[in-house]
Design a protein around this motif. Structure first.
Motif, PDB file in Angstrom:
ATOM      1  N   PRO A  62      26.707  -1.795  -0.014  1.00 19.90           N
ATOM      2  CA  PRO A  62      25.870  -1.076   0.968  1.00 19.90           C
ATOM      3  C   PRO A  62      24.473  -0.742   0.424  1.00 19.90           C
ATOM      4  N   ALA A  63      24.378  -0.403  -0.846  1.00 18.19           N
ATOM      5  CA  ALA A  63      23.081  -0.098  -1.461  1.00 18.19           C
ATOM      6  C   ALA A  63      22.211  -1.345  -1.513  1.00 18.19           C
ATOM      7  N   VAL A  64      22.807  -2.471  -1.863  1.00 18.65           N
ATOM      8  CA  VAL A  64      22.069  -3.734  -1.930  1.00 18.65           C
ATOM      9  C   VAL A  64      21.599  -4.132  -0.537  1.00 18.65           C
ATOM     10  N   GLU A  65      22.473  -4.015   0.448  1.00 22.08           N
ATOM     11  CA  GLU A  65      22.119  -4.388   1.820  1.00 22.08           C
ATOM     12  C   GLU A  65      20.980  -3.532   2.356  1.00 22.08           C
ATOM     13  N   GLU A  70      15.187  -3.134   3.697  1.00 21.77           N
ATOM     14  CA  GLU A  70      13.911  -2.425   3.566  1.00 21.77           C
ATOM     15  C   GLU A  70      12.840  -3.316   2.944  1.00 21.77           C
ATOM     16  N   ALA A  71      13.194  -4.046   1.895  1.00 20.47           N
ATOM     17  CA  ALA A  71      12.211  -4.917   1.230  1.00 20.47           C
ATOM     18  C   ALA A  71      11.719  -6.010   2.182  1.00 20.47           C
ATOM     19  N   LEU A  72      12.633  -6.597   2.938  1.00 19.14           N
ATOM     20  CA  LEU A  72      12.235  -7.640   3.889  1.00 19.14           C
ATOM     21  C   LEU A  72      11.399  -7.054   5.024  1.00 19.14           C
ATOM     22  N   SER A  73      11.768  -5.887   5.507  1.00 17.31           N
ATOM     23  CA  SER A  73      10.985  -5.229   6.564  1.00 17.31           C
ATOM     24  C   SER A  73       9.566  -4.961   6.085  1.00 17.31           C
ATOM     25  N   ASN A  74       9.443  -4.427   4.867  1.00 17.18           N
ATOM     26  CA  ASN A  74       8.119  -4.157   4.313  1.00 17.18           C
ATOM     27  C   ASN A  74       7.307  -5.437   4.162  1.00 17.18           C
ATOM     28  N   ALA A  75       7.949  -6.498   3.689  1.00 10.47           N
ATOM     29  CA  ALA A  75       7.242  -7.764   3.494  1.00 10.47           C
ATOM     30  C   ALA A  75       6.756  -8.336   4.826  1.00 10.47           C
ATOM     31  N   VAL A  76       7.590  -8.264   5.850  1.00 10.98           N
ATOM     32  CA  VAL A  76       7.229  -8.802   7.163  1.00 10.98           C
ATOM     33  C   VAL A  76       6.162  -7.941   7.830  1.00 10.98           C
ATOM     34  N   ILE A  77       6.409  -6.634   7.913  1.00 13.08           N
ATOM     35  CA  ILE A  77       5.534  -5.738   8.678  1.00 13.08           C
ATOM     36  C   ILE A  77       4.248  -5.416   7.928  1.00 13.08           C
ATOM     37  N   HIS A  78       4.375  -4.974   6.700  1.00 11.24           N
ATOM     38  CA  HIS A  78       3.210  -4.480   5.963  1.00 11.24           C
ATOM     39  C   HIS A  78       2.539  -5.548   5.110  1.00 11.24           C
ATOM     40  N   GLY A  79       3.337  -6.431   4.510  1.00  7.37           N
ATOM     41  CA  GLY A  79       2.768  -7.477   3.666  1.00  7.37           C
ATOM     42  C   GLY A  79       2.126  -8.580   4.482  1.00  7.37           C
ATOM     43  N   ASN A  80       2.937  -9.291   5.236  1.00  8.04           N
ATOM     44  CA  ASN A  80       2.444 -10.432   6.013  1.00  8.04           C
ATOM     45  C   ASN A  80       1.966 -10.055   7.408  1.00  8.04           C
ATOM     46  N   ARG A  81       2.059  -8.790   7.754  1.00  8.54           N
ATOM     47  CA  ARG A  81       1.592  -8.270   9.057  1.00  8.54           C
ATOM     48  C   ARG A  81       2.101  -9.102  10.225  1.00  8.54           C
ATOM     49  N   LEU A 135      13.864   4.814  -0.193  1.00  3.95           N
ATOM     50  CA  LEU A 135      15.242   4.364   0.017  1.00  3.95           C
ATOM     51  C   LEU A 135      15.652   3.326  -1.022  1.00  3.95           C
ATOM     52  N   MET A 136      14.764   2.365  -1.278  1.00  7.37           N
ATOM     53  CA  MET A 136      15.083   1.330  -2.270  1.00  7.37           C
ATOM     54  C   MET A 136      15.284   1.960  -3.649  1.00  7.37           C
ATOM     55  N   LYS A 137      14.418   2.908  -4.010  1.00  5.39           N
ATOM     56  CA  LYS A 137      14.536   3.537  -5.328  1.00  5.39           C
ATOM     57  C   LYS A 137      15.790   4.391  -5.447  1.00  5.39           C
ATOM     58  N   LEU A 138      16.221   5.010  -4.354  1.00  3.31           N
ATOM     59  CA  LEU A 138      17.468   5.776  -4.364  1.00  3.31           C
ATOM     60  C   LEU A 138      18.687   4.864  -4.455  1.00  3.31           C
ATOM     61  N   ALA A 139      18.632   3.747  -3.770  1.00  2.78           N
ATOM     62  CA  ALA A 139      19.795   2.871  -3.654  1.00  2.78           C
ATOM     63  C   ALA A 139      19.994   1.946  -4.849  1.00  2.78           C
ATOM     64  N   GLY A 148       0.399  -7.198  -7.812  1.00  2.00           N
ATOM     65  CA  GLY A 148      -0.463  -6.382  -6.959  1.00  2.00           C
ATOM     66  C   GLY A 148       0.244  -5.806  -5.745  1.00  2.00           C
ATOM     67  N   GLY A 149       1.558  -5.693  -5.808  1.00  2.00           N
ATOM     68  CA  GLY A 149       2.318  -5.131  -4.699  1.00  2.00           C
ATOM     69  C   GLY A 149       2.833  -6.155  -3.710  1.00  2.00           C
ATOM     70  N   THR A 150       2.645  -7.446  -3.973  1.00  2.00           N
ATOM     71  CA  THR A 150       3.156  -8.465  -3.055  1.00  2.00           C
ATOM     72  C   THR A 150       4.576  -8.900  -3.419  1.00  2.00           C
ATOM     73  N   GLU A 151       5.095  -8.350  -4.500  1.00  2.00           N
ATOM     74  CA  GLU A 151       6.437  -8.721  -4.936  1.00  2.00           C
ATOM     75  C   GLU A 151       7.201  -7.459  -5.324  1.00  2.00           C
ATOM     76  N   VAL A 152       8.408  -7.317  -4.793  1.00  2.00           N
ATOM     77  CA  VAL A 152       9.293  -6.219  -5.196  1.00  2.00           C
ATOM     78  C   VAL A 152      10.471  -6.841  -5.937  1.00  2.00           C
ATOM     79  N   ARG A 153      10.783  -6.245  -7.084  1.00  2.00           N
ATOM     80  CA  ARG A 153      11.919  -6.681  -7.905  1.00  2.00           C
ATOM     81  C   ARG A 153      12.929  -5.538  -7.923  1.00  2.00           C
TER      82      ARG A 153
END
Length: 192
Positions: A62-65, A70-81, A135-139, A148-153
């Motif tokens: 559940p934490a991974v999911e 969240e990471a994909l949402s951020n990449a789609v909405i905020h990264g690639n707009r 959420l990602m940091k908690l999970a 430069g913030g375009t990649e989350v590990r």
């Protein structure tokens, strides 16, 4: 990888299996998706089936999911707009007994994670966005932002005790206390 690919490449999820090495099971997955909200859930569902099958994050799925969503949402909405011509790239490595590592890369302009407002600040409590990074940091066990913030590990190990691991902060998240909304908003500066 270039920022654009053909329609055939865009829709494909191509898991690549490394097989068994040194008596440990290893699974490597590389996937791409268009920057469309509707592409997130199907990809997360498919990746989670592979991750669950590998048993690399047993008890912590559940934490991974949540973090992957969240990471994909951020990449789609905020990264690639939400530019469907820009792809989001996902690399995932699962190793039995060691956990799962996920890298999500977008083709946006990036951001400085130090400038993201605290979602728990009183003035931010009713905001529609801005909780994903927290959420990602908690999970996850580890979360870092590169290029430069375009990649989350992110990395998550297997649960020490699968029956008790979800008690604590993640349990509150799963019950909706801090659940992030993936709807887009048209006003103001986008927040991650």
């Amino acid at each position: 990888m270039s920022g654009t690919q053909t329609a055939n490449e865009r829709g494909a999820l191509r898991p690549a299996f490394a097989g068994i090495r040194a008596a440990r099971s290893l699974l490597k997955i590389e996937a791409w998706m268009p920057s469309e909200i509707k592409a997130i859930s199907p990809l997360v569902n498919r990746l989670m089936r592979l991750i669950e099958g590998s048993r690399c994050a047993a008890g912590n799925e559940p934490a991974v999911e949540l973090s992957l969503q969240e990471a994909l949402s951020n990449a789609v909405i905020h990264g690639n707009r939400m530019d469907a011509h820009k792809l989001v790239q996902i690399h995932c490595q699962c190793e039995l007994g060691k956990g799962v590592s996920i890298v999500v890369t977008d083709h946006g302009q990036g951001f400085d994670p130090k400038t993201v407002p605290d979602p728990l600040a009183v003035e931010r409590l009713e905001a529609e966005h801005g909780r994903g990074i927290r959420l990602m940091k908690l999970a996850m066990d580890e979360v870092s932002f590169e290029l430069g913030g375009t990649e989350v590990r992110m990395r998550k190990g297997p649960a020490r005790n699968p029956r008790t691991e979800l008690r604590g902060p993640l349990n509150n998240i799963r019950q909706g206390a801090l659940f992030a909304d993936t709807r887009t908003h048209a006003r103001g500066r986008p927040e991650r």
